[in-house]
Design a protein around this motif. Structure first.
Motif: not given
Lengths: 76, 139, 139, 76
Positions: C53-65
């Motif tokens: 969960d924690a990394m998936a949220t961060v990785e999605l956020q990186r993709i949005l960045d």
């Protein structure tokens, strides 16, 4: 001949009737429209649809065809 | 499921999504074109859409026929609205669905690009200064 | 508007469309991934999604960045669901919006392709014969 | 070290503790995991995340790092 949007405004009608001889092509028809409305700003080669499909300038018209002058489309 | 229509009522994204839904599909897409508040630097208050209704319906159907040939087993529903639309109202909605995402996305792109090029629909923008202008017309 | 989340409740396409809506946008897209009834020839009854969960949220956020850098002024909201999903339920929804259609469509494609490659989410398919299998795992 | 999905099944735990010396790399850690669970079918180069970002095999671990072994992702 059906007219739409800016062309209907330019020619002051949504439909005009043109008397053309047998064997008239799409190109001839456009020339006839220009003769009838010399001040209407039509592009050099306006799109024409015959029976609800785009037609080429050399296509020959037949009695009863539904012909339309199509302004640059802007849907979406 | 392939359906195309020109309509003169508000478009319903949820209904179109439901229309292409199937448990054989893994990917569904939606494209919604809406009226935006500015075009070519001018403040827009609304857009009046008109169509050569009969031909627009036929041309949309031709696009769907081509889409079906290119992307086997794709489902597509497209509706284009005519009439006067306020800001943010939807002028066109395309829903696509397929077992896999690539054909669903490619079909979505194909339909909107072809629609923009070929479907006899016109828009006259209404500006906040009270003027109106046909979009894309030689003038 | 850029937002990414991993959630364990049903996804709501209408809510995500509303979230990216703005009268500055002319184009809005939606991508919905759903559970389909067959995979690699086996009849599927449901899919169990789990995530880091924690990394998936961060990785999605990186993709949005990255998406924001590539497609200036794009709005994107993405939610990926975890838990056990029935046929036709949505596992992921991506909503994008932009003044123009090309960046809205390109952003949609970018987000789903990167998500598929990088976001630590896994699925175990449940088959109608009662068996279960991790998808994509070496086995 | 955090384990997920098929790897958690293969190693029978969602978290394992490995005692590793200072200067341990991601590659070393994967070797240690293989030594501990020789029958778990891990790919030749399993993905590893350190502090919630993908790490390379030569990255060096620091005390307190959150390390995870990432099975082939299958979201969407």
């Amino acid at each position: 001949m059906l007219l739409f949007a800016s062309y209907a405004d330019a020619l002051g009608a949504s439909e005009i009737v043109l008397d053309v001889p047998e064997g008239t092509t799409v190109r001839d028809l456009v020339t006839a429209v220009r003769a009838r409305a010399p001040h209407a700003a039509l592009p050099p080669q306006p799109l024409v649809a015959v029976n609800q499909a785009y037609a080429g300038p050399d296509d020959v018209l037949t009695l009863g065809d539904e012909v339309a002058l199509i302004p640059p489309v802007a849907g979406g | 499921m392939m359906r195309a229509a020109i309509v003169n009522r508000p478009l319903d994204a949820t209904a179109l999504l439901a229309e292409v839904a199937s448990d054989a599909h893994g990917a569904t897409t939606l494209f919604v074109g809406t009226v935006r508040n500015v075009n070519s630097g001018r403040a827009v208050s609304g857009i009046e859409y008109s169509a050569y209704d009969a031909m627009a319906t036929v041309e949309l159907q031709r696009i769907l026929d081509e889409t079906a040939l290119r992307f086997t087993d794709v489902s597509v529903v497209v509706e284009h609205r005519v009439g006067t639309l306020a800001l943010q109202e939807a002028s066109v909605i395309i829903a696509t669905a397929h077992a896999h995402r690539a054909p669903a996305l490619d079909a979505q792109r194909y339909v909107i690009e072809e629609l923009k090029k070929r479907v006899p629909v016109w828009k006259r923008e209404h500006y906040t200064d009270g003027t109106r202008e046909w979009v894309g017309a030689a003038s």
